[in-house]
Write a protein that holds these residues in place. Structure first.
Motif, PDB file in Angstrom:
ATOM      1  N   TYR A  15       5.391  -6.431  28.453  1.00 15.70           N
ATOM      2  CA  TYR A  15       4.960  -6.815  27.119  1.00 15.70           C
ATOM      3  C   TYR A  15       5.168  -5.656  26.144  1.00 15.70           C
ATOM      4  CZ  TYR A  15       0.767  -4.386  28.770  1.00 15.70           C
ATOM      5  OH  TYR A  15      -0.090  -3.462  29.293  1.00 15.70           O
ATOM      6  N   LEU A  16       5.425  -6.002  24.899  1.00 15.63           N
ATOM      7  CA  LEU A  16       5.718  -5.019  23.857  1.00 15.63           C
ATOM      8  C   LEU A  16       4.769  -5.231  22.679  1.00 15.63           C
ATOM      9  CD1 LEU A  16       8.613  -6.274  25.065  1.00 15.63           C
ATOM     10  CD2 LEU A  16       9.563  -4.437  23.672  1.00 15.63           C
ATOM     11  N   TRP A  17       4.132  -4.168  22.216  1.00 13.09           N
ATOM     12  CA  TRP A  17       3.295  -4.198  21.017  1.00 13.09           C
ATOM     13  C   TRP A  17       4.136  -3.699  19.837  1.00 13.09           C
ATOM     14  CZ3 TRP A  17      -2.207  -5.059  20.981  1.00 13.09           C
ATOM     15  CH2 TRP A  17      -2.757  -5.291  22.242  1.00 13.09           C
ATOM     16  N   ARG A  18       4.090  -4.423  18.734  1.00 17.55           N
ATOM     17  CA  ARG A  18       4.832  -4.028  17.530  1.00 17.55           C
ATOM     18  C   ARG A  18       3.871  -3.827  16.361  1.00 17.55           C
ATOM     19  NH1 ARG A  18      10.449  -4.749  17.820  1.00 17.55           N
ATOM     20  NH2 ARG A  18      11.166  -5.961  19.632  1.00 17.55           N
ATOM     21  N   CYS A  38      -5.146 -10.267  28.025  1.00 16.73           N
ATOM     22  CA  CYS A  38      -6.516 -10.633  27.637  1.00 16.73           C
ATOM     23  C   CYS A  38      -7.487  -9.479  27.837  1.00 16.73           C
ATOM     24  CB  CYS A  38      -6.971 -11.850  28.441  1.00 16.73           C
ATOM     25  SG  CYS A  38      -6.218 -13.408  27.919  1.00 16.73           S
ATOM     26  N   SER A  39      -7.184  -8.597  28.786  1.00 15.94           N
ATOM     27  CA  SER A  39      -8.086  -7.470  29.041  1.00 15.94           C
ATOM     28  C   SER A  39      -8.190  -6.522  27.850  1.00 15.94           C
ATOM     29  CB  SER A  39      -7.618  -6.695  30.276  1.00 15.94           C
ATOM     30  OG  SER A  39      -6.411  -5.984  30.009  1.00 15.94           O
ATOM     31  N   TYR A  40      -7.152  -6.516  26.987  1.00 16.23           N
ATOM     32  CA  TYR A  40      -7.208  -5.648  25.803  1.00 16.23           C
ATOM     33  C   TYR A  40      -8.272  -6.105  24.809  1.00 16.23           C
ATOM     34  CZ  TYR A  40      -2.885  -3.155  26.961  1.00 16.23           C
ATOM     35  OH  TYR A  40      -1.941  -2.370  27.562  1.00 16.23           O
ATOM     36  N   PHE A  41      -8.680  -7.378  24.909  1.00 12.66           N
ATOM     37  CA  PHE A  41      -9.591  -7.937  23.909  1.00 12.66           C
ATOM     38  C   PHE A  41     -10.967  -8.256  24.492  1.00 12.66           C
ATOM     39  CE2 PHE A  41      -5.212  -9.003  22.870  1.00 12.66           C
ATOM     40  CZ  PHE A  41      -5.110  -8.527  21.572  1.00 12.66           C
ATOM     41  N   SER A  42     -11.273  -7.694  25.651  1.00 13.23           N
ATOM     42  CA  SER A  42     -12.581  -7.934  26.260  1.00 13.23           C
ATOM     43  C   SER A  42     -13.204  -6.611  26.693  1.00 13.23           C
ATOM     44  CB  SER A  42     -12.446  -8.872  27.473  1.00 13.23           C
ATOM     45  OG  SER A  42     -11.620  -8.291  28.452  1.00 13.23           O
ATOM     46  N   GLY A  43     -14.527  -6.505  26.566  1.00 14.27           N
ATOM     47  CA  GLY A  43     -15.240  -5.313  27.001  1.00 14.27           C
ATOM     48  C   GLY A  43     -15.047  -4.140  26.049  1.00 14.27           C
ATOM     49  N   ASN A  44     -15.647  -3.028  26.404  1.00 16.39           N
ATOM     50  CA  ASN A  44     -15.546  -1.804  25.601  1.00 16.39           C
ATOM     51  C   ASN A  44     -14.301  -1.027  26.011  1.00 16.39           C
ATOM     52  OD1 ASN A  44     -17.991  -2.291  24.244  1.00 16.39           O
ATOM     53  ND2 ASN A  44     -19.154  -1.448  25.979  1.00 16.39           N
ATOM     54  N   LYS A  45     -13.502  -0.633  25.053  1.00 18.83           N
ATOM     55  CA  LYS A  45     -12.256   0.060  25.328  1.00 18.83           C
ATOM     56  C   LYS A  45     -12.342   1.515  24.865  1.00 18.83           C
ATOM     57  CE  LYS A  45     -10.610  -3.663  26.975  1.00 18.83           C
ATOM     58  NZ  LYS A  45     -10.526  -3.783  28.447  1.00 18.83           N
ATOM     59  N   ASP A  46     -11.512   2.364  25.483  1.00 13.33           N
ATOM     60  CA  ASP A  46     -11.484   3.767  25.067  1.00 13.33           C
ATOM     61  C   ASP A  46     -10.823   3.879  23.699  1.00 13.33           C
ATOM     62  OD1 ASP A  46      -8.676   3.700  25.448  1.00 13.33           O
ATOM     63  OD2 ASP A  46      -8.928   4.232  27.557  1.00 13.33           O
ATOM     64  N   ILE A  47     -10.925   5.050  23.098  1.00 15.59           N
ATOM     65  CA  ILE A  47     -10.470   5.258  21.723  1.00 15.59           C
ATOM     66  C   ILE A  47      -8.968   5.018  21.593  1.00 15.59           C
ATOM     67  CG2 ILE A  47     -10.212   7.736  22.128  1.00 15.59           C
ATOM     68  CD1 ILE A  47     -11.187   5.972  18.822  1.00 15.59           C
ATOM     69  N   LYS A  48      -8.199   5.416  22.648  1.00 16.33           N
ATOM     70  CA  LYS A  48      -6.746   5.241  22.580  1.00 16.33           C
ATOM     71  C   LYS A  48      -6.372   3.756  22.503  1.00 16.33           C
ATOM     72  CE  LYS A  48      -4.405   5.880  26.305  1.00 16.33           C
ATOM     73  NZ  LYS A  48      -3.786   6.522  27.488  1.00 16.33           N
ATOM     74  N   THR A  49      -7.044   2.928  23.322  1.00 19.71           N
ATOM     75  CA  THR A  49      -6.756   1.495  23.313  1.00 19.71           C
ATOM     76  C   THR A  49      -7.160   0.865  21.988  1.00 19.71           C
ATOM     77  OG1 THR A  49      -7.064   1.408  25.708  1.00 19.71           O
ATOM     78  CG2 THR A  49      -7.158  -0.681  24.514  1.00 19.71           C
ATOM     79  N   LEU A  52      -4.526   1.640  19.477  1.00 16.22           N
ATOM     80  CA  LEU A  52      -3.336   0.814  19.719  1.00 16.22           C
ATOM     81  C   LEU A  52      -3.510  -0.573  19.118  1.00 16.22           C
ATOM     82  CD1 LEU A  52      -0.635   0.128  21.148  1.00 16.22           C
ATOM     83  CD2 LEU A  52      -1.982  -0.405  23.185  1.00 16.22           C
ATOM     84  N   ILE A  53      -4.654  -1.212  19.368  1.00 13.07           N
ATOM     85  CA  ILE A  53      -4.894  -2.559  18.866  1.00 13.07           C
ATOM     86  C   ILE A  53      -4.961  -2.569  17.340  1.00 13.07           C
ATOM     87  CG2 ILE A  53      -6.561  -4.466  18.843  1.00 13.07           C
ATOM     88  CD1 ILE A  53      -7.273  -3.718  21.707  1.00 13.07           C
ATOM     89  N   SER A  54      -5.585  -1.545  16.770  1.00 15.66           N
ATOM     90  CA  SER A  54      -5.741  -1.511  15.312  1.00 15.66           C
ATOM     91  C   SER A  54      -4.411  -1.325  14.593  1.00 15.66           C
ATOM     92  CB  SER A  54      -6.714  -0.386  14.919  1.00 15.66           C
ATOM     93  OG  SER A  54      -6.141   0.883  15.196  1.00 15.66           O
ATOM     94  N   ARG A  55      -3.433  -0.694  15.248  1.00 19.26           N
ATOM     95  CA  ARG A  55      -2.157  -0.411  14.594  1.00 19.26           C
ATOM     96  C   ARG A  55      -1.066  -1.422  14.951  1.00 19.26           C
ATOM     97  NH1 ARG A  55      -1.819   6.242  14.691  1.00 19.26           N
ATOM     98  NH2 ARG A  55      -3.804   6.569  13.587  1.00 19.26           N
ATOM     99  N   ALA A  56      -1.391  -2.395  15.808  1.00 20.93           N
ATOM    100  CA  ALA A  56      -0.398  -3.403  16.201  1.00 20.93           C
ATOM    101  C   ALA A  56      -0.600  -4.681  15.400  1.00 20.93           C
ATOM    102  CB  ALA A  56      -0.517  -3.694  17.690  1.00 20.93           C
ATOM    103  N   GLN A  57       0.468  -5.396  15.190  1.00 21.32           N
ATOM    104  CA  GLN A  57       0.396  -6.673  14.482  1.00 21.32           C
ATOM    105  C   GLN A  57       0.802  -7.845  15.368  1.00 21.32           C
ATOM    106  OE1 GLN A  57       3.282  -7.736  11.301  1.00 21.32           O
ATOM    107  NE2 GLN A  57       1.480  -7.923   9.983  1.00 21.32           N
TER     108      GLN A  57
END
Length: 637
Positions: A15-18, A38-49, A52-57
């Protein structure tokens, strides 16, 4: 992005994040794409993750046949895109390969460098440890030379004296005999070495029989490593030929093409193209190739496709328009490197199929729903369709499945099944359909829940009329249709003349999807019920019979009928119980045997009345299966 993750397939892939500008900022691999995303959007994530989510579209993914291929594809894409958030995670090194040197007496070893000197290369292999084990096993099985530089000498080294080398340096083996070993090794790695695999297995069993467990374990590990080595990868090889693999998947007028581009032995990209076409399948590939290749620089030396239709004139068209010698190769029959070409084409096909699924989900299958409304003359668009099917084996374990489609796509949270009570032991699909419909729509009325816009049953006019009778009794006005398997004809209540739709009809395709899903759901439940009963012995239902006594009865009498015909003294002696207890067990066995016989007679009569040779064969097959699993001869139904 969360919706993309939830709708991803369960297969392995990359998978690729853009980011908003379309730049790839992270590439990852997954054994299960849906679970990983789906694991990226569940539970508490570390600062790096979280960064990543905040800067991806957006997220996109490429499916692969297995996790092994995902390893390699991820490596290639990271090198291609140099994603920002992969920098600290990847060292950029290549995976190891196995090299067979281009020498008079070749050497076999692991390397990370590919030198174009005529040597043979196999791999690459992400599991370096497995490759080491495999090479070590090869040197134990084959007397190959170990020396880095080949030099003729007068006396052999220690490897010769311990039987690990044939000493070609001392001319103790000729070139042809030595290279026969190399041929066997190459066959192993190409998936052709069944005899060598059998040889390994024999040696392992002989070592275990002679109590040499260390040797047996070593050979066992070598076999395991061999299985990994034989798993040919798709996303990277050592062929110098640039090539494209093109495959497509279609649903109705929608078609999606996937092009895998292999350049310098690596997958450099996967392009998906969405088209709408009413052409037949055999016309789609030439149409796509005509539109896809517009410049000579885009053409590779070879294009691999899954269909022969129209390729002769396309080959001529490429030659005359681009002066190109590009070959269009059909991957349909064994050829050189056939497994690898087929696996690559299968990968392209799977990606095209996943894209079609996404397209249908994105738009909802609205064109099919609109066509269905017109063809069946419905008052409303059939947004929610409920489908019924019946599954049983010779009247036993009857189950009705209920599945729901919303906007043309499965709505699995509204799936239900009914363990039928009125037809257990007899074959009556009409009564089964009546019971399922009665229970379903009485419940919806009582609870005030949403009613469907269309009910589809798997069957013909008889099943349709049975459900229509139930709806009238409940004073419900819900359209009913039946789809008969043999000619894919649609039946409506009170009309014995079926509706026939074109093969390419979106409406027919949607009804087929609903029908096939009801059949799958009903059959899977019926199989679970059969399996559940099959593991429960009839002896366990007798009073005072636990596991130990149950085993004693099975060993002595085999069947409940044999026990019912036995004498009281035999039962008492077998179980070591008093006469009154033996009499109680014997009476219970006779009642149970009588009930079983009555049920078999009812089933046989039902089968006879149904006049179904297929059902009788299925019933007898089921009886035989139970008998084999119970370790006794099959009884007559």
């Amino acid at each position: 992005m969360h919706q993309t993750a939830r709708k991803a397939p369960d297969s392995s892939g990359v998978y690729l994040w853009r980011n908003p500008q379309g730049t790839v900022i992270y590439v990852g691999k997954a054994k299960n794409l849906k679970n990983r995303l789906c694991s990226y959007f569940s539970g508490n994530k570390d600062i790096k993750t979280r960064i990543l989510i905040s800067r991806a579209q957006s997220i996109e993914y490429i499916t692969t046949a297995n996790e092994y291929e995902a390893f390699l594809l991820e490596n290639n894409l990271i090198k291609k895109y140099s994603p920002r958030y992969n920098i600290d995670l990847k060292d950029g090194k290549s995976y190891p390969v196995l090299r067979v040197t281009n020498e008079k007496f070749p050497r076999v070893f692991k390397t990370r460098q590919v030198i174009q000197d005529g040597s043979l290369y196999f791999g690459p292999f992400p599991d370096a440890g497995a490759l080491d084990t495999f090479i070590d096993t090869l040197y134990k099985l084959y007397p190959l030379r170990h020396c880095k530089h080949f030099t003729e000498r007068d006396y052999p080294c220690l490897y010769y004296h311990i039987g690990r080398c044939k000493a070609p340096c001392c001319k103790k083996i000729d070139k042809d005999s030595y290279n026969a070993f190399i041929g066997e090794i190459s066959s192993l790695l190409e998936g052709k070495g069944k005899e060598t695999e059998q040889k390994l297995e024999r040696q392992m069993k002989e070592a275990a029989a002679s109590l040499n467990f260390e040797k047996a374990a070593r050979i066992r590990d070598g076999l395991r490593a061999l299985m990994i080595m034989q798993n040919q990868n798709v996303v990277e090889d050592f062929s110098t030929e640039d090539r494209d693999y093109i495959a497509f998947w279609r649903e109705g007028e929608l078609a999606s093409f996937t092009v895998l581009k292999i350049r310098e032995g690596k997958v450099q990209g996967r392009d998906n193209y969405r088209v709408t076409s009413l052409n037949e399948d055999d016309e789609l590939m030439p149409e796509f190739i005509n539109a896809y290749y517009t410049e000579d620089s885009e053409l590779p030396p070879a294009i691999y496709v899954p269909t022969q239709e129209g390729l002769d004139f396309m080959q001529r068209w490429l030659r005359e328009n681009f002066k190109s010698q590009t070959k269009i190769v059909l991957v349909a029959e064994p050829m050189e490197n056939f497994p690898r070409h087929k696996a690559a084409l299968d990968m392209a096909l799977q990606n095209a199929k996943e894209d079609i699924i996404r397209r249908l989900r994105e738009r909802g299958d609205i064109p099919a729903l609109q066509e269905l409304k017109e063809e069946l003359r419905l008052k409303n668009l059939p947004v929610r369709i409920e489908g019924f099917d019946i599954a049983h084996i010779g009247g036993k374990f009857p189950v009705a499945s209920l599945i729901s489609f919303y906007n043309g796509n499965p709505d699995k949270k509204n799936y239900r099944y009914f363990r039928l009570k009125s037809t257990d032991g007899i074959i009556d699909d009409f009564q089964s359909m009546r019971e399922a419909a009665t229970r379903r729509y009485t419940r919806l009325l009582n609870d005030g829940d949403e009613l469907p816009d269309l009910i589809l049953v798997d069957g013909g006019i008889g099943q349709v009329n049975a459900v229509e009778d139930v709806l009238r009794a409940l004073d419900l006005d819900i359209p009913v249709a039946g789809l008969a398997k043999r000619d894919e004809e649609i039946f409506r209540p009170g009309d014995s003349t079926p509706i026939s739709l074109p093969k390419r009809s979106d409406a027919l395709r949607l009804l087929q999807r609903v029908r096939d899903e009801t059949h799958r759901f009903a059959t899977s439940r019926n199989q679970r019920l059969r399996t559940k009963e099959n593991v429960v012995s009839a002896f366990a239902a007798l009073p005072g019979i636990g596991p130990k006594r149950e085993r004693a009865l099975i060993q002595k009498f085999v069947t409940i009928e044999n026990l019912a015909a036995a004498q009281e003294a035999q039962v008492a002696q077998t179980l070591g119980v008093k006469a009154d207890k033996a009499a109680e067990i014997l009476m219970a066995a006779r009642r149970l045997s009588q009930e079983r016989n009555q049920k078999k007679e009812a089933q046989a009569l039902s089968l006879k009345e149904a006049g179904s040779t297929k059902e009788i064969a299925a019933h007898n097959e089921w009886i035989s299966t139970l008998a084999l699993q119970a370790g006794r001869p099959a009884e007559e139904p």
